[in-house]
Design an enzyme around this catalytic site. Structure first.
Site, PDB file in Angstrom:
ATOM      1  N   THR A  18       0.813  -1.215   0.009  1.00 16.81           N
ATOM      2  CA  THR A  18      -0.072   0.100  -0.082  1.00 16.81           C
ATOM      3  C   THR A  18       0.847   1.024  -0.023  1.00 16.81           C
ATOM      4  O   THR A  18       2.061   1.167  -0.029  1.00 16.81           O
ATOM      5  CB  THR A  18      -0.812   0.105   1.324  1.00 16.81           C
ATOM      6  OG1 THR A  18      -0.224  -0.221   2.284  1.00 16.81           O
ATOM      7  CG2 THR A  18      -2.008  -1.120   1.105  1.00 16.81           C
ATOM      8  N   GLU A  58       1.201  -0.436 -10.674  1.00 16.29           N
ATOM      9  CA  GLU A  58       1.564  -1.835 -11.269  1.00 16.29           C
ATOM     10  C   GLU A  58       0.939  -2.157 -12.458  1.00 16.29           C
ATOM     11  O   GLU A  58       0.225  -2.082 -13.069  1.00 16.29           O
ATOM     12  CB  GLU A  58       0.328  -2.801 -10.385  1.00 16.29           C
ATOM     13  CG  GLU A  58       0.944  -3.005  -8.765  1.00 16.29           C
ATOM     14  CD  GLU A  58      -0.107  -3.783  -8.152  1.00 16.29           C
ATOM     15  OE1 GLU A  58       0.273  -4.085  -6.971  1.00 16.29           O
ATOM     16  OE2 GLU A  58      -1.200  -3.876  -8.443  1.00 16.29           O
TER      17      GLU A  58
END
Lengths: 401, 401
Positions: A189, A274
């Site tokens: 995170t 990502e």
């Protein structure tokens, strides 16, 4: 305004800060996974945290302690989020702070805690405690190792430092961050840590931070998935001997430096989303309010159809307009103007002719700017995101809990 | 309640409906792309439409005409959405209705229009007009060709018909639908057409439709991207000689049949979502309101991280809880209970032990059920979605505008 200049380093560039790291075996790679960021003197503290209702134990603790407005250091681990771990998780977070405080010779309530990594697993506390003690024995005025230790699925560290001089007085602001998915494949995170050697009251620091975050981290999306561990902490230790009193030129300069640091870290996070092959910057202009502008920009930046089109170098303006249309903001299609990668594609809600080869080339850049004018007001917003590639699916589908 | 039974066919299963198709060259494949659905007698009409602010010309027109409550037929084209085409697009939609009305010998205001396909291109009206006339010359009591003609990136037609008998009276409800992405790779969008031979007042039909849609189509998401062309139209022609007066057993039976038809089409759309390898059903129970239940279910069903995990057969409960936590609904993590593919994974907000092999097997099914109990009330909601695979990225990145 002060004169802003980039300086080497990150969280240890401001005077009076040191950092240390160690490897407690939380990462499969065996890389360092514990970081300590420590101020030599008591520092003002402020923080902003995830608004997820499912919140990790370290966030609960850091929020409580940052609210005190004063701290000496931050202990961080990567590789395990200490989230969905119940009362034991909260006890473990407390223990991390206590062990760090003991090693540093400060009060346990003076240490803030942050964790990032997989959800739902207890921390291996014996190794974590040993790692914290080891890191505390290795403090040095260099933040580079800490910037690497906090990473999970990130492909590169994110760090920055700036100095600003105003009326002959010089303060420094530095920061590091990590994060690749809002929740990454291993429940990684977003964490960010900022330090400054300016002196600043807790309430002023908190307000300055909120203002900077609204225009930076809160304008970032990789996949729209909000994490259980997001956390941005700031320490201001006053070691520069300069007081950023509210309304003073120093305070204005400090805010400018803080915004610069947060903007840089946010853009670096977007670039390292990502599976990202490029960064996407979405600017919405001509809105009736800043909130409406951001809402439209965020809806575009989160659209899987827009993000896959950007990945495919396709100037698919129809998807962008369709996303804007569902943002929940009243808008008049015939007023819309769209520019993509510098190429005007829509005026008055209707398509313009463009050169397909030129468009593909513009979209193949490292950063693609989407600029949509709503034609109804004078407010604007900018958000950062990235494209959506096969690798996003690979990273997130091939992981096994 | 009436006794509900499946019957063959779709929109032409109810008495007094015929359909015709033709190929106007709007699809690269050369497959039929024009469909007419016609009632032999005046029918009650109702519709629900996209709430996107960027709305296609045919939606503007169909909305206006469905509000009249009466229609004779629907003309549909696939391959071109007639969206973002300005005033010319609206004129073209009017022209489609006029040509169909002329060929059918009815008033132009009695024909509803729907389009689906690529955004921002004008319809080739000469070919479209010829196609409409050709389709009008080929009407027959078979909806199968229409079910195929309206498809774009769908991999299979979606059709259903049911009959319900109540107090010796029999009515039929049939439907077809298309849609693969909310906005597909060619800006394909969701269209659905339902017919019935029950007699029903326009206001009652509209209210019955809204109620069914709230529990079916509005509980469907493939990628969260709302289209500019979404449209569901219903025609009720009374050919069965049975009146579904409000509050009557016939009305109750009709609503049951309508819900059944809408549920089937919704589930079929989810199964055929772009790149889908499996359907995902998300049930949220124990909520304080139905709205809150749906909000949490929708957030889970739209989460790229949840959808990629389901694609990867990974029982990643942490992602599901994190998605629930950001749904904007107050919830207490320690009350959460989660079952995935029939396997209990979370109780009291903490993970339960499970057999990894068994979990992977359960997730490899054609449909995966996510059941999350919030433990705070008695309301529930079910939404349908699909997993998120490499093929979603391929379909949407390899398309070129």
């Amino acid at each position: 305004m002060g004169s802003l200049e980039a300086i080497p380093g990150s969280v240890c560039a401001p005077a009076g800060f040191r950092a240390g790291t160690s490897a407690a075996g939380l990462k499969e790679s065996g890389d360092p996974d514990i970081a300590l960021i420590v101020s030599d003197r008591p520092a003002t503290a402020a923080g902003v945290f995830t608004t997820n209702r499912v919140v990790a134990a370290p966030v609960v603790l850091a929020k409580e302690r940052a609210a005190r407005g004063q701290a000496r250091g931050i202990v961080v681990n990567a590789g395990n989020a200490n989230a969905c771990t119940g009362n034991q998780g909260l006890a473990d977070a407390h223990r991390m702070a206590a062990v760090a405080a003991e090693a540093l010779g400060v009060g346990p309530e003076e240490v803030l805690v942050a964790s990032t990594g997989v959800i739902g697993h207890r921390l291996p506390m014996e190794r974590v405690e040993a790692g914290i003690r080891e890191a505390a024995g290795r403090l040095e005025a260099d933040g580079a190792a800490a910037a690497r230790a906090i990473l999970t699925t990130d492909t590169r560290p994110k760090e920055i430092a700036v100095a600003v001089t105003v009326g002959g007085q010089r303060i420094r602001v530095g920061g590091i961050a990590k994060g690749s998915g809002m929740i990454g494949p291993r429940m990684a995170t977003l964490l960010a840590f900022v330090t400054t050697d300016a002196a600043i009251w807790p309430e002023v620091l908190q307000a300055s931070l909120r203002s900077a975050v609204e225009r930076t981290f809160n304008c970032l999306t990789v996949d729209g998935d909000m994490s259980t561990n997001d956390c941005l902490l700031v320490l201001a230790n006053g070691a520069a001997g300069v007081n950023a009193a509210p309304g003073s030129p120093v305070h204005t300069a400090f805010c400018e430096a803080l915004l610069h640091v947060c903007t840089h870290l946010t853009r670096e996070l977007a670039r390292d989303g990502e599976g990202a092959t490029k960064r996407m910057q979405v600017e919405v202009t001509g809105a009736r309010s800043a909130l409406q502008a951001r809402q439209v920009a965020m809806t575009i930046a989160n659209s899987p159809l827009v993000k896959t089109a950007i990945f495919g170098n396709d100037p698919n303006w129809g998807r962008i307009l369709a996303a804007a249309g569902r943002a929940g903001v009243p808008l008049d299609p015939v007023r819309l103007q769209l520019t993509l990668g510098g190429i005007p594609l829509v005026r008055g809600g209707e398509p313009l002719p463009y050169d397909a080869g030129e468009a593909r080339k513009a979209l193949a850049a490292e950063e693609v700017c989407v600029v949509l004018d709503l034609g109804q007001g004078r407010f604007a917003a900018t958000v950062w995101s990235c494209d959506f590639s096969y690798d996003y699916v690979r990273i997130n589908a091939e992981y096994h809990t």
